[in-house]
Design a protein around this motif. Structure first.
Motif, short mmCIF file in Angstrom:
data_model
loop_
_atom_site.label_atom_id
_atom_site.label_comp_id
_atom_site.label_asym_id
_atom_site.label_seq_id
_atom_site.Cartn_x
_atom_site.Cartn_y
_atom_site.Cartn_z
N GLN A 17 0.88 -1.17 0.00
CA GLN A 17 0.00 0.00 0.00
C GLN A 17 0.92 1.22 0.00
OE1 GLN A 17 -3.37 -0.26 -0.02
NE2 GLN A 17 -3.46 -2.47 0.28
N CYS A 18 1.01 1.93 -1.11
CA CYS A 18 1.98 3.01 -1.26
C CYS A 18 1.28 4.37 -1.29
CB CYS A 18 2.77 2.82 -2.55
SG CYS A 18 3.58 1.22 -2.64
N LYS A 19 1.89 5.31 -0.63
CA LYS A 19 1.36 6.68 -0.57
C LYS A 19 2.02 7.55 -1.63
CE LYS A 19 -1.35 6.15 2.99
NZ LYS A 19 -2.78 6.13 2.75
N GLU A 22 5.94 8.41 -2.28
CA GLU A 22 6.81 7.32 -1.86
C GLU A 22 7.67 6.85 -3.03
OE1 GLU A 22 6.05 2.96 0.20
OE2 GLU A 22 4.53 4.52 0.42
N ASN A 84 0.19 9.00 -7.21
CA ASN A 84 -0.98 9.06 -6.33
C ASN A 84 -1.06 7.71 -5.62
OD1 ASN A 84 -2.14 7.32 -8.26
ND2 ASN A 84 -3.13 8.99 -9.32
N ASP A 85 -1.78 7.64 -4.52
CA ASP A 85 -1.80 6.41 -3.73
C ASP A 85 -1.96 5.19 -4.65
OD1 ASP A 85 -1.62 8.12 -1.62
OD2 ASP A 85 -3.55 7.61 -0.73
#
Length: 198
Positions: A17-19, A22, A84-85
């Motif tokens: 799960q990447c923000k 990152e 984006n996320d």
């Protein structure tokens, strides 16, 4: 999607799960994983000595990130940053190579995807060798429009900001803004709610 997600998960894929902001891959690090985007937008970029950014590509849902490095034991020469996320599946390099080496259809799919991206890169390199900013911007938009299989005038909305266009073309943001305004006056593009329509 390049590789079926169930196959990746069955073979031990981790779900990241990447923000936004990152970094997934850092220039100079060694390739240890295959990355496939489930959702989100990633920019593959590098930074010039003056600190300016050059964007090589913007992979998104279902695409993979820098997979070609898995066949060549050298450090990455690019970064992969989350725009984006995003949700990304990550599989160890040795497991990924076992998966594709045991399935010729899957290997052909990965190679076909890689070949398409290499075609894009060569087209972009040819475009970037031209000094005329308007020519560079038009060629990038023409290529993107043909890639999306849109033929009608002004029906393709360029999915990039002026800053991203600058990073894609190797131009300064101010040059892109000025050139896009000239292209609008010459009726090559239309601006609709701040978006470039080509």
């Amino acid at each position: 999607m390049i590789i079926d997600e169930e196959l990746l998960l069955k073979n031990g894929a981790e779900i990241l799960q990447c923000k936004a902001g990152e970094t997934i891959i850092t220039e100079g690090s060694l390739p240890k994983y295959y990355y496939q985007i489930q959702t989100g937008l990633i920019k593959i970029n590098s930074y010039k000595d003056d600190g300016s950014e050059f964007i090589h590509s913007l992979p998104s849902d279902g695409q993979c990130i820098a997979e070609t490095f898995l066949w060549y034991d050298v450090p990455y020469c690019v970064n992969a940053e989350v725009m984006n996320d995003a949700v990304i599946l990550r599989v160890r390099k040795d497991v990924f190579l076992d998966i594709v080496n045991s399935d010729s259809v899957l290997m052909n799919r990965v190679m076909s995807y890689t070949s398409e991206r290499m075609f894009y890169r060569y087209k972009m390199l040819t475009t970037l060798s031209v000094n005329n900013p308007a020519h560079r911007i038009l060629k990038v938009m023409e290529f993107l429009k043909s890639h999306h299989q849109i033929d009608e005038p002004f029906q393709f909305t360029v999915p990039f900001s002026r800053r991203q266009l600058a990073s894609l073309t190797g131009l300064r943001v101010e040059t892109v803004i000025r050139t896009v305004k000239k292209l609008e006056k010459q009726n090559f593009v239309k601006i609709n709610n701040g978006k470039i329509c080509f």
